[in-house]
Design a protein around this motif. Structure first.
Motif, PDB file in Angstrom:
ATOM      1  N   THR A  20     -14.031  21.221   8.570  1.00 44.97           N
ATOM      2  CA  THR A  20     -14.989  20.464   9.377  1.00 44.97           C
ATOM      3  C   THR A  20     -15.276  19.087   8.783  1.00 44.97           C
ATOM      4  O   THR A  20     -16.106  18.358   9.311  1.00 44.97           O
ATOM      5  CB  THR A  20     -16.309  21.241   9.526  1.00 44.97           C
ATOM      6  OG1 THR A  20     -16.853  21.490   8.219  1.00 44.97           O
ATOM      7  CG2 THR A  20     -16.097  22.559  10.255  1.00 44.97           C
ATOM      8  N   VAL A  21     -14.621  18.741   7.696  1.00 46.80           N
ATOM      9  CA  VAL A  21     -14.839  17.437   7.068  1.00 46.80           C
ATOM     10  C   VAL A  21     -13.911  16.399   7.695  1.00 46.80           C
ATOM     11  O   VAL A  21     -12.788  16.720   8.098  1.00 46.80           O
ATOM     12  CB  VAL A  21     -14.611  17.491   5.537  1.00 46.80           C
ATOM     13  CG1 VAL A  21     -15.617  18.408   4.882  1.00 46.80           C
ATOM     14  CG2 VAL A  21     -13.199  17.925   5.214  1.00 46.80           C
ATOM     15  N   PRO A  22     -14.362  15.165   7.793  1.00 47.58           N
ATOM     16  CA  PRO A  22     -13.468  14.115   8.294  1.00 47.58           C
ATOM     17  C   PRO A  22     -12.248  14.015   7.383  1.00 47.58           C
ATOM     18  O   PRO A  22     -12.364  14.042   6.162  1.00 47.58           O
ATOM     19  CB  PRO A  22     -14.324  12.848   8.197  1.00 47.58           C
ATOM     20  CG  PRO A  22     -15.737  13.339   8.181  1.00 47.58           C
ATOM     21  CD  PRO A  22     -15.696  14.666   7.476  1.00 47.58           C
ATOM     22  N   THR A  23     -11.076  13.917   7.984  1.00 45.36           N
ATOM     23  CA  THR A  23      -9.837  13.949   7.213  1.00 45.36           C
ATOM     24  C   THR A  23      -8.889  12.850   7.652  1.00 45.36           C
ATOM     25  O   THR A  23      -8.599  12.711   8.838  1.00 45.36           O
ATOM     26  CB  THR A  23      -9.137  15.319   7.385  1.00 45.36           C
ATOM     27  OG1 THR A  23     -10.053  16.353   7.028  1.00 45.36           O
ATOM     28  CG2 THR A  23      -7.886  15.413   6.542  1.00 45.36           C
ATOM     29  N   LEU A  24      -8.417  12.086   6.687  1.00 44.86           N
ATOM     30  CA  LEU A  24      -7.384  11.081   6.914  1.00 44.86           C
ATOM     31  C   LEU A  24      -6.143  11.541   6.164  1.00 44.86           C
ATOM     32  O   LEU A  24      -6.157  11.656   4.936  1.00 44.86           O
ATOM     33  CB  LEU A  24      -7.835   9.709   6.411  1.00 44.86           C
ATOM     34  CG  LEU A  24      -6.815   8.578   6.490  1.00 44.86           C
ATOM     35  CD1 LEU A  24      -6.410   8.300   7.933  1.00 44.86           C
ATOM     36  CD2 LEU A  24      -7.369   7.327   5.817  1.00 44.86           C
ATOM     37  N   VAL A  25      -5.086  11.816   6.890  1.00 40.41           N
ATOM     38  CA  VAL A  25      -3.818  12.233   6.292  1.00 40.41           C
ATOM     39  C   VAL A  25      -2.962  10.980   6.123  1.00 40.41           C
ATOM     40  O   VAL A  25      -2.643  10.309   7.097  1.00 40.41           O
ATOM     41  CB  VAL A  25      -3.091  13.261   7.193  1.00 40.41           C
ATOM     42  CG1 VAL A  25      -1.746  13.644   6.595  1.00 40.41           C
ATOM     43  CG2 VAL A  25      -3.967  14.486   7.431  1.00 40.41           C
ATOM     44  N   VAL A  26      -2.618  10.654   4.887  1.00 34.61           N
ATOM     45  CA  VAL A  26      -1.840   9.447   4.586  1.00 34.61           C
ATOM     46  C   VAL A  26      -0.493   9.864   4.013  1.00 34.61           C
ATOM     47  O   VAL A  26      -0.424  10.710   3.118  1.00 34.61           O
ATOM     48  CB  VAL A  26      -2.581   8.551   3.560  1.00 34.61           C
ATOM     49  CG1 VAL A  26      -1.770   7.300   3.265  1.00 34.61           C
ATOM     50  CG2 VAL A  26      -3.976   8.197   4.064  1.00 34.61           C
ATOM     51  N   VAL A  27       0.568   9.252   4.525  1.00 38.70           N
ATOM     52  CA  VAL A  27       1.912   9.568   4.056  1.00 38.70           C
ATOM     53  C   VAL A  27       2.757   8.301   4.082  1.00 38.70           C
ATOM     54  O   VAL A  27       2.557   7.432   4.928  1.00 38.70           O
ATOM     55  CB  VAL A  27       2.571  10.671   4.916  1.00 38.70           C
ATOM     56  CG1 VAL A  27       2.791  10.219   6.338  1.00 38.70           C
ATOM     57  CG2 VAL A  27       3.868  11.169   4.297  1.00 38.70           C
ATOM     58  N   GLY A  28       3.691   8.205   3.148  1.00 36.73           N
ATOM     59  CA  GLY A  28       4.656   7.117   3.164  1.00 36.73           C
ATOM     60  C   GLY A  28       5.874   7.525   3.974  1.00 36.73           C
ATOM     61  O   GLY A  28       6.345   8.662   3.882  1.00 36.73           O
ATOM     62  N   ARG A  29       6.367   6.628   4.772  1.00 32.87           N
ATOM     63  CA  ARG A  29       7.532   6.898   5.628  1.00 32.87           C
ATOM     64  C   ARG A  29       8.718   7.418   4.815  1.00 32.87           C
ATOM     65  O   ARG A  29       9.501   8.243   5.278  1.00 32.87           O
ATOM     66  CB  ARG A  29       7.918   5.622   6.374  1.00 32.87           C
ATOM     67  CG  ARG A  29       9.191   5.683   7.158  1.00 32.87           C
ATOM     68  CD  ARG A  29       9.134   6.568   8.376  1.00 32.87           C
ATOM     69  NE  ARG A  29       8.218   6.029   9.361  1.00 32.87           N
ATOM     70  CZ  ARG A  29       7.780   6.744  10.393  1.00 32.87           C
ATOM     71  NH1 ARG A  29       8.194   7.993  10.576  1.00 32.87           N
ATOM     72  NH2 ARG A  29       6.929   6.229  11.246  1.00 32.87           N
ATOM     73  N   HIS A  30       8.844   6.977   3.576  1.00 29.08           N
ATOM     74  CA  HIS A  30      10.007   7.321   2.756  1.00 29.08           C
ATOM     75  C   HIS A  30       9.666   8.315   1.639  1.00 29.08           C
ATOM     76  O   HIS A  30      10.395   8.405   0.649  1.00 29.08           O
ATOM     77  CB  HIS A  30      10.613   6.042   2.169  1.00 29.08           C
ATOM     78  CG  HIS A  30      10.880   5.008   3.212  1.00 29.08           C
ATOM     79  ND1 HIS A  30      11.898   5.119   4.139  1.00 29.08           N
ATOM     80  CD2 HIS A  30      10.214   3.861   3.526  1.00 29.08           C
ATOM     81  CE1 HIS A  30      11.864   4.090   4.955  1.00 29.08           C
ATOM     82  NE2 HIS A  30      10.853   3.299   4.606  1.00 29.08           N
ATOM     83  N   ASP A  31       8.596   9.071   1.832  1.00 24.84           N
ATOM     84  CA  ASP A  31       8.176  10.062   0.834  1.00 24.84           C
ATOM     85  C   ASP A  31       9.124  11.255   0.883  1.00 24.84           C
ATOM     86  O   ASP A  31       9.209  11.941   1.900  1.00 24.84           O
ATOM     87  CB  ASP A  31       6.742  10.504   1.127  1.00 24.84           C
ATOM     88  CG  ASP A  31       6.142  11.369   0.038  1.00 24.84           C
ATOM     89  OD1 ASP A  31       6.896  11.968  -0.754  1.00 24.84           O
ATOM     90  OD2 ASP A  31       4.903  11.459  -0.012  1.00 24.84           O
ATOM     91  N   ILE A  32       9.844  11.492  -0.217  1.00 27.05           N
ATOM     92  CA  ILE A  32      10.770  12.629  -0.255  1.00 27.05           C
ATOM     93  C   ILE A  32      10.119  13.858  -0.892  1.00 27.05           C
ATOM     94  O   ILE A  32      10.736  14.918  -0.946  1.00 27.05           O
ATOM     95  CB  ILE A  32      12.073  12.272  -1.003  1.00 27.05           C
ATOM     96  CG1 ILE A  32      11.777  11.865  -2.439  1.00 27.05           C
ATOM     97  CG2 ILE A  32      12.840  11.183  -0.262  1.00 27.05           C
ATOM     98  CD1 ILE A  32      13.000  11.713  -3.314  1.00 27.05           C
ATOM     99  N   ILE A  33       8.877  13.730  -1.326  1.00 27.23           N
ATOM    100  CA  ILE A  33       8.172  14.853  -1.940  1.00 27.23           C
ATOM    101  C   ILE A  33       7.336  15.585  -0.889  1.00 27.23           C
ATOM    102  O   ILE A  33       7.453  16.799  -0.716  1.00 27.23           O
ATOM    103  CB  ILE A  33       7.305  14.378  -3.119  1.00 27.23           C
ATOM    104  CG1 ILE A  33       8.200  13.772  -4.202  1.00 27.23           C
ATOM    105  CG2 ILE A  33       6.460  15.524  -3.677  1.00 27.23           C
ATOM    106  CD1 ILE A  33       7.459  13.045  -5.289  1.00 27.23           C
TER     107      ILE A  33
END
Length: 85
Positions: A20-33
């Protein structure tokens, strides 16, 4: 690691729908992990989440695109704070 020194697999996906917490999912386009596929899954499973794909980053978007990262986090926190007030 478990007692036999085998990797201990943790899968909390079933619980993400109850967040229920506000969530921002951040990812790099080239993240291989932990790439875009995983970020999209998190975004779909966490109610009301927002997603940001940093187009010129790998796994360290906060270092690779610090301005874009900081602007996105600032915008997100500001928006959350204005909703809560």
């Amino acid at each position: 690691m478990d007692g036999d020194l085998s990797p201990d697999v943790i899968d909390d996906r079933a619980d993400l729908g109850s967040l229920t917490v506000p969530t921002l999912v951040v990812v790099g386009r080239h993240d291989i992990i932990c790439g875009v596929r995983w970020a999209e899954e998190l975004h779909l499973l966490i109610p009301g989440s927002e997603q940001l794909i940093l187009e010129n980053s790998g796994h360290f978007g906060h270092l690779e695109e610090p301005e874009a990262f900081a602007q996105a986090v600032t915008r997100f926190v500001t928006a959350v704070n204005s909703r809560d007030n």
